[in-house]
Design a protein around this motif. Structure first.
Motif, mmCIF file in Angstrom:
data_model
loop_
_atom_site.group_PDB
_atom_site.id
_atom_site.type_symbol
_atom_site.label_atom_id
_atom_site.label_comp_id
_atom_site.label_asym_id
_atom_site.label_seq_id
_atom_site.Cartn_x
_atom_site.Cartn_y
_atom_site.Cartn_z
ATOM 1 N N UNK A 148 0.806 -1.230 0.000
ATOM 2 C CA UNK A 148 0.000 0.000 0.000
ATOM 3 C C UNK A 148 0.831 1.268 0.000
ATOM 4 N N UNK A 149 2.116 1.137 0.299
ATOM 5 C CA UNK A 149 2.988 2.330 0.254
ATOM 6 C C UNK A 149 3.168 2.826 -1.185
ATOM 7 N N UNK A 150 3.534 4.086 -1.302
ATOM 8 C CA UNK A 150 3.897 4.638 -2.609
ATOM 9 C C UNK A 150 5.077 3.844 -3.166
ATOM 10 N N UNK A 151 5.046 3.562 -4.447
ATOM 11 C CA UNK A 151 6.170 2.834 -5.071
ATOM 12 C C UNK A 151 7.290 3.815 -5.408
ATOM 13 N N UNK A 152 7.946 4.330 -4.368
ATOM 14 C CA UNK A 152 9.123 5.197 -4.504
ATOM 15 C C UNK A 152 10.331 4.324 -4.185
ATOM 16 N N UNK A 153 11.081 3.949 -5.195
ATOM 17 C CA UNK A 153 12.206 3.042 -4.933
ATOM 18 C C UNK A 153 13.358 3.302 -5.886
ATOM 19 N N UNK A 154 14.518 2.732 -5.514
ATOM 20 C CA UNK A 154 15.712 2.958 -6.329
ATOM 21 C C UNK A 154 16.409 1.625 -6.634
ATOM 22 N N UNK A 155 17.198 1.673 -7.691
ATOM 23 C CA UNK A 155 18.004 0.511 -8.073
ATOM 24 C C UNK A 155 19.469 0.913 -7.951
ATOM 25 N N UNK A 156 20.175 0.229 -7.054
ATOM 26 C CA UNK A 156 21.600 0.505 -6.834
ATOM 27 C C UNK A 156 22.429 -0.499 -7.636
ATOM 28 N N UNK A 157 23.436 0.007 -8.324
ATOM 29 C CA UNK A 157 24.224 -0.803 -9.255
ATOM 30 C C UNK A 157 25.539 -1.237 -8.607
ATOM 31 N N UNK A 158 25.720 -2.553 -8.461
ATOM 32 C CA UNK A 158 26.945 -3.063 -7.840
ATOM 33 C C UNK A 158 28.193 -2.826 -8.704
ATOM 34 N N UNK A 159 27.980 -2.516 -9.965
ATOM 35 C CA UNK A 159 29.136 -2.282 -10.854
ATOM 36 C C UNK A 159 29.252 -0.818 -11.277
ATOM 37 N N UNK A 160 28.767 0.080 -10.441
ATOM 38 C CA UNK A 160 28.702 1.503 -10.829
ATOM 39 C C UNK A 160 30.068 2.083 -11.168
#
Ligand code: GUN
Ligand code: ZN
Length: 435
Positions: A379-391
């Motif tokens: 039910x929460x807002x879909x505010x999310x991030x994708x962190x890149x292990x190879x940045x």
């Protein structure tokens, strides 16, 4: 309305409680091969891919990220958007820094077109850094807040902001009056508070720049509109504290000034709180008020070392703030890097899961928004991030040596920055993709 379901597959991590209350192990959920389900911009489920995939309708699009970690978007509990263009201003402590750099910069926000330009640059920078919600200072000009909310609404972001109230001890070009600050704030509240995902914060800059009459008006606004935030600075710098004592001799301490004008509530956020006594922590906790810990700013301005243990001991809500432009980075990862060092200098350890909590669910709780953001509760807002292990090459190589998610998290927080943010989603929509 037709239902749109989207699924995201990667390692997934989120905080579910404060490690100080439940212990580290009970404070988070981690799915090595996880799935996040988003339905019409809200979280509908999170879990192991193997458990959730079989029940998924065959037409649901699954986006898969390899060598990546999905977490909730970061929550920055204290930042100044008009100071974007003066980050990294050399060489002063708080009061001289304000006079030398800050006030002349904020003067430009009388021009709405300038404010709109900076608001867009600022929001882009937040999203590049994985921050999806922030509690934001405008300038004294009401049009600065209009510009900020217009830009935030266009991106459907959950943002909190307010017009600075400041009627003394600042240049004439940057002061309002007690009455005009009340009227302008009221107009902005009527226009923006509760619209889309936006909230208003009554924003007296700090005690030295408001007369007692203006602080009375700030308290009046809070009484008149339920659900408003109060956002200010508290006990950041020793010269500032001495000044507050001289300006309000009838009050025992700095926090008593705000308390006297009824500015302490469950939606009050005090930036810094570097030099607080136990009674002040107790009073903050009693009233449900929160502190925004801003480590990069505290180090940059030489303000002091925030005592997180003391705040925990008195159960004061704490969020993490970048405090740009006194803060030196928009990155909450870099802010956590400095937060760790601030605790090290006091012989305390900041566990990476506590750090994650501070940057996500802890911030949401401090802002009373934990039923909307900060975790992947359904039910929460879909505010999310994708962190890149190879940045970066170093991050990639270092993470190959990491034995578990705790170590990966700590490395990300120590050497990661905007480059580690591969993608940012707000209300289920992709709002930043790293190039
Ligand atoms: N105290 C009053 N105004 C400010 C500001 O703009 N930045 C910081 N760091 N502290 C303040
Ligand atoms: Zn600040």
């Amino acid at each position: 309305m037709t239902t749109t379901i989207k699924a995201y597959r990667a390692a997934i991590l989120h905080s579910i409680a404060d490690p100080a209350e439940v212990g580290i192990e009970q404070s988070y959920q981690y799915f090595e091969d996880g799935l996040l389900l988003v339905e019409n911009g809200q979280i509908s489920a999170v879990g192991h891919a193997k458990d959730l995939l079989p029940a998924l309708a065959s037409n649901v699009e699954v986006t898969e990220y390899r060598d990546a970690l999905i977490t909730p978007g970061f929550i920055d509990t204290h930042i100044h958007y008009p100071q974007t263009g003066m980050i990294a201003a050399y060489g002063e402590q708080l009061l001289d820094w304000l006079n030398t750099y800050t006030f002349p910069t904020e003067k430009q926000f009388a021009d709405k077109a300038h404010a709109a330009d900076v608001a867009n640059i600022f929001l882009k920078e937040l999203l590049r850094n994985g921050t999806t919600t922030a509690l934001v200072f405008g300038s004294v000009h009401k049009q600065s807040v209009d510009a900020f909310f217009e830009a935030s609404e266009a991106l459907n972001l959950r943002m909190i902001a307010g017009k600075v109230m400041m009627d003394r001890n600042a240049p004439d070009y940057l002061t309002d009056t007690a009455q005009s600050s009340y009227a302008d704030s009221k107009e902005l509240i009527e226009r923006w508070h509760g619209k889309a995902r936006l909230h208003y914060a009554v924003t007296p800059r700090f005690a030295p720049t408001s007369t007692p009459e203006q602080l009375t008006y700030a308290g009046k606004l809070l009484q008149e509109y339920p659900g408003l935030y109060m956002h200010t600075h508290l006990s950041e710098n020793l010269d500032e504290i001495a000044w507050v004592k001289a300006l309000f001799p009838e009050q025992k301490g700095y926090l008593d000034v705000y308390d006297h004008f009824q500015l302490l509530s469950e939606r009050s956020m005090f930036a810094h709180g570097v030099h607080l006594c136990d009674e002040e922590c107790q009073r903050l906790a009693q009233t449900g008020s929160a502190i925004a810990h801003c480590p990069t700013s505290n180090l940059f301005l030489g303000s002091g070392l925030f005592n997180l243990k003391q705040a925990e001991q008195f159960k004061v809500n704490v969020g993490l703030g970048t405090d740009v432009g006194a803060g030196t980075s928009f990155s909450m990862l870099q802010t956590l890097n400095e937060a760790y060092k601030v605790q090290q200098l006091q012989r305390n350890k900041l566990n990476p899961f506590k750090s994650l909590y501070l940057a996500t669910l802890g911030g949401a709780r401090a802002l009373r928004l934990e039923d909307k953001i900060g975790s992947f509760a359904s039910g929460n807002d879909a505010d999310f991030i994708v962190l890149d292990y190879h940045a970066t090459p170093l991050l990639s190589y270092r993470l190959q040596q990491a034995k578990d998610v705790e170590e990966k998290l700590f490395v990300l927080m120590t050497i990661g920055d905007d480059r580690a943010i591969k993608e940012t989603f707000a209300a289920g929509r992709s709002v930043h993709q790293r190039g």
